[in-house]
Write a protein that holds these residues in place. Structure first.
Motif, PDB file in Angstrom:
ATOM      1  N   ASN A  62      -8.348   3.965 -10.686  1.00  0.00           N
ATOM      2  CA  ASN A  62      -8.077   2.708 -11.387  1.00  0.00           C
ATOM      3  C   ASN A  62      -6.577   2.441 -11.463  1.00  0.00           C
ATOM      4  N   GLU A  63      -5.789   3.492 -11.676  1.00  0.00           N
ATOM      5  CA  GLU A  63      -4.335   3.350 -11.718  1.00  0.00           C
ATOM      6  C   GLU A  63      -3.794   2.947 -10.345  1.00  0.00           C
ATOM      7  N   PHE A  64      -4.378   3.467  -9.286  1.00  0.00           N
ATOM      8  CA  PHE A  64      -3.975   3.105  -7.933  1.00  0.00           C
ATOM      9  C   PHE A  64      -4.215   1.612  -7.681  1.00  0.00           C
ATOM     10  N   VAL A  65      -5.385   1.132  -8.080  1.00  0.00           N
ATOM     11  CA  VAL A  65      -5.709  -0.287  -7.914  1.00  0.00           C
ATOM     12  C   VAL A  65      -4.744  -1.158  -8.721  1.00  0.00           C
ATOM     13  N   ILE A  66      -4.434  -0.728  -9.944  1.00  0.00           N
ATOM     14  CA  ILE A  66      -3.476  -1.478 -10.774  1.00  0.00           C
ATOM     15  C   ILE A  66      -2.109  -1.520 -10.109  1.00  0.00           C
ATOM     16  N   MET A 109      -7.790  -5.058  -0.015  1.00  0.00           N
ATOM     17  CA  MET A 109      -7.129  -3.770  -0.273  1.00  0.00           C
ATOM     18  C   MET A 109      -7.757  -3.061  -1.459  1.00  0.00           C
ATOM     19  N   THR A 110      -7.913  -3.762  -2.585  1.00  0.00           N
ATOM     20  CA  THR A 110      -8.440  -3.122  -3.791  1.00  0.00           C
ATOM     21  C   THR A 110      -9.909  -2.742  -3.617  1.00  0.00           C
ATOM     22  N   PHE A 111     -10.682  -3.597  -2.954  1.00  0.00           N
ATOM     23  CA  PHE A 111     -12.097  -3.304  -2.733  1.00  0.00           C
ATOM     24  C   PHE A 111     -12.260  -2.072  -1.849  1.00  0.00           C
ATOM     25  N   THR A 112     -11.464  -1.989  -0.785  1.00  0.00           N
ATOM     26  CA  THR A 112     -11.541  -0.841   0.125  1.00  0.00           C
ATOM     27  C   THR A 112     -11.148   0.452  -0.576  1.00  0.00           C
ATOM     28  N   VAL A 113     -10.061   0.420  -1.344  1.00  0.00           N
ATOM     29  CA  VAL A 113      -9.607   1.607  -2.067  1.00  0.00           C
ATOM     30  C   VAL A 113     -10.662   2.065  -3.063  1.00  0.00           C
ATOM     31  N   LEU A 120       0.824  -1.211   0.000  1.00  0.00           N
ATOM     32  CA  LEU A 120       0.000   0.000   0.000  1.00  0.00           C
ATOM     33  C   LEU A 120       0.860   1.263   0.000  1.00  0.00           C
ATOM     34  N   TYR A 121       1.924   1.249   0.756  1.00  0.00           N
ATOM     35  CA  TYR A 121       2.802   2.425   0.846  1.00  0.00           C
ATOM     36  C   TYR A 121       3.428   2.746  -0.513  1.00  0.00           C
ATOM     37  N   ILE A 122       3.996   1.739  -1.160  1.00  0.00           N
ATOM     38  CA  ILE A 122       4.646   1.954  -2.458  1.00  0.00           C
ATOM     39  C   ILE A 122       3.633   2.379  -3.510  1.00  0.00           C
ATOM     40  N   SER A 123       2.496   1.700  -3.563  1.00  0.00           N
ATOM     41  CA  SER A 123       1.495   2.018  -4.587  1.00  0.00           C
ATOM     42  C   SER A 123       0.880   3.390  -4.372  1.00  0.00           C
ATOM     43  N   MET A 124       0.650   3.788  -3.115  1.00  0.00           N
ATOM     44  CA  MET A 124       0.047   5.094  -2.837  1.00  0.00           C
ATOM     45  C   MET A 124       1.009   6.230  -3.190  1.00  0.00           C
ATOM     46  N   ARG A 165     -14.794   6.050  -4.671  1.00  0.00           N
ATOM     47  CA  ARG A 165     -16.163   6.333  -5.109  1.00  0.00           C
ATOM     48  C   ARG A 165     -16.868   7.271  -4.138  1.00  0.00           C
ATOM     49  N   TYR A 166     -16.571   7.146  -2.852  1.00  0.00           N
ATOM     50  CA  TYR A 166     -17.124   8.070  -1.868  1.00  0.00           C
ATOM     51  C   TYR A 166     -16.620   9.487  -2.117  1.00  0.00           C
ATOM     52  N   ILE A 167     -15.325   9.614  -2.426  1.00  0.00           N
ATOM     53  CA  ILE A 167     -14.746  10.930  -2.726  1.00  0.00           C
ATOM     54  C   ILE A 167     -15.380  11.523  -3.984  1.00  0.00           C
ATOM     55  N   GLU A 168     -15.615  10.683  -4.987  1.00  0.00           N
ATOM     56  CA  GLU A 168     -16.258  11.154  -6.218  1.00  0.00           C
ATOM     57  C   GLU A 168     -17.647  11.700  -5.928  1.00  0.00           C
ATOM     58  N   ARG A 169     -18.415  10.998  -5.111  1.00  0.00           N
ATOM     59  CA  ARG A 169     -19.758  11.468  -4.780  1.00  0.00           C
ATOM     60  C   ARG A 169     -19.715  12.785  -4.022  1.00  0.00           C
ATOM     61  N   LYS A 170     -18.724  12.951  -3.144  1.00  0.00           N
ATOM     62  CA  LYS A 170     -18.582  14.204  -2.415  1.00  0.00           C
ATOM     63  C   LYS A 170     -18.242  15.353  -3.358  1.00  0.00           C
ATOM     64  N   LEU A 171     -17.396  15.086  -4.345  1.00  0.00           N
ATOM     65  CA  LEU A 171     -17.035  16.128  -5.307  1.00  0.00           C
ATOM     66  C   LEU A 171     -18.193  16.470  -6.230  1.00  0.00           C
ATOM     67  N   ASP A 172     -19.071  15.514  -6.471  1.00  0.00           N
ATOM     68  CA  ASP A 172     -20.227  15.767  -7.334  1.00  0.00           C
ATOM     69  C   ASP A 172     -21.270  16.641  -6.665  1.00  0.00           C
ATOM     70  N   GLY A 173     -21.223  16.740  -5.331  1.00  0.00           N
ATOM     71  CA  GLY A 173     -22.203  17.539  -4.615  1.00  0.00           C
ATOM     72  C   GLY A 173     -23.435  16.730  -4.245  1.00  0.00           C
ATOM     73  N   PRO A 174     -24.468  17.388  -3.677  1.00  0.00           N
ATOM     74  CA  PRO A 174     -25.686  16.670  -3.264  1.00  0.00           C
ATOM     75  C   PRO A 174     -26.365  16.005  -4.455  1.00  0.00           C
ATOM     76  N   GLU A 175     -27.021  14.863  -4.184  1.00  0.00           N
ATOM     77  CA  GLU A 175     -27.686  14.128  -5.255  1.00  0.00           C
ATOM     78  C   GLU A 175     -28.881  14.886  -5.818  1.00  0.00           C
ATOM     79  N   ASP A 176     -29.503  15.746  -4.995  1.00  0.00           N
ATOM     80  CA  ASP A 176     -30.675  16.472  -5.465  1.00  0.00           C
ATOM     81  C   ASP A 176     -30.303  17.793  -6.135  1.00  0.00           C
TER      82      ASP A 176
END
Length: 260
Positions: free
Chosen positions: A164-168, A212-216, A25-29, A221-232
């Motif tokens: 995706n690059e992080f997971v790879i 590891m990959t599932f958690t990342v 995780l350290y090297i890949s991050m 995806r949580y960060i993406e939703r936060k950047l997208d703003g409220p769903e409504d």
């Protein structure tokens, strides 16, 4: 496969495996972060307009040629070969003794940078040209335009590809065992070499990689939703667009009535 053996192997060697997962995780991050920065810098350089003549033209042409060679070379060769050349080759050719973890981070970073360069370039091209023209119209330089207008949008657009690059990278760090980096795959080989239960040991490693990959992926995806703003937000914006003309018509009728 024996469940008892899986439990026994994990109970006896969980510290080695978790330590290897931490190194992975350290090297890949770190490699993904540095590679993304490399991609952003190169993306800015490649979008600088090239003048018709002068020293600036020569410098930009030369830098673009070097960047093209860099991206084509590191995208066209396997990371395992790059690791052998950079770590062992630098020691044999130049007498440079590089720390294994530092060498691993360097290898992952430049490899990721080569891929992120094209991803960033696509993100920059996805920004509407009218925004570039508007920035130039108000007197912004190219650097100011990229910093204040383009890059904030690019970072949001390339976030899924960066994740995706992080997971790879989490999975590809397994090839770094050829330079004896004690990441997860290296530790797994050590454990399986001691107990000769290869199937059970690598099954445990598969589960650890998946966690590891599932958690990342879920965190990104949580960060993406936060950047997208409220769903409504989109629904509310569409509602405002519908209500605005009706309010304007109602106001116009009211004004006409008052005049009468």
């Amino acid at each position: 496969m024996s469940l008892e053996w899986i439990i026994k192997i994990f109970t006896e060697n969980w510290q080695m495996l978790i330590r290897g997962a931490g190194v992975t995780l350290y090297i890949s991050m770190i490699g993904t972060i540095i590679g993304t920065i490399i991609g952003l810098l190169i993306g800015v350089v490649r979008t600088i307009p090239i003048p018709d003549k002068g020293v600036k033209r020569i410098v930009l042409k030369t830098s673009n040629t070097i960047i093209s060679i860099y991206t084509e070379f590191f995208r066209g060769t396997p990371m395992i070969v790059q690791a052998m050349v950079i770590y062992y080759g630098s020691a044999l050719a130049f007498g440079v003794d590089i720390n294994r973890v530092v060498a691993a981070i360097f290898i992952v970073s430049i490899n990721t940078g080569a891929y992120m360069t094209e991803i960033v370039r696509g993100g920059i091209l996805s920004v509407d040209k009218g925004q570039f023209e508007a920035a130039q119209a108000i007197g912004m330089t190219h650097v100011q335009t990229m910093k204040n207008v383009v890059l904030p949008q690019v970072i949001r657009n390339i976030l899924p590809a960066t994740g995706n690059e992080f997971v790879i990278n989490i999975k590809d760090t397994a090839v770094l065992n050829v330079i004896s980096v004690t990441e997860l795959y290296f530790q797994t080989k050590t454990v399986s070499g001691n107990n000769f239960r290869y199937f059970e040991t690598f099954f445990i490693t598969c589960i650890i990689y998946f966690i590891m990959t599932f958690t990342v992926t879920r965190i990104l995806r949580y960060i993406e939703r936060k950047l997208d703003g409220p769903e409504d937000y989109i629904l509310y914006a569409n509602q405002m667009q519908v209500e605005a003309p009706e309010k304007a018509i109602s106001k116009a009728r009211k004004n006409n009535g008052e005049r009468i």
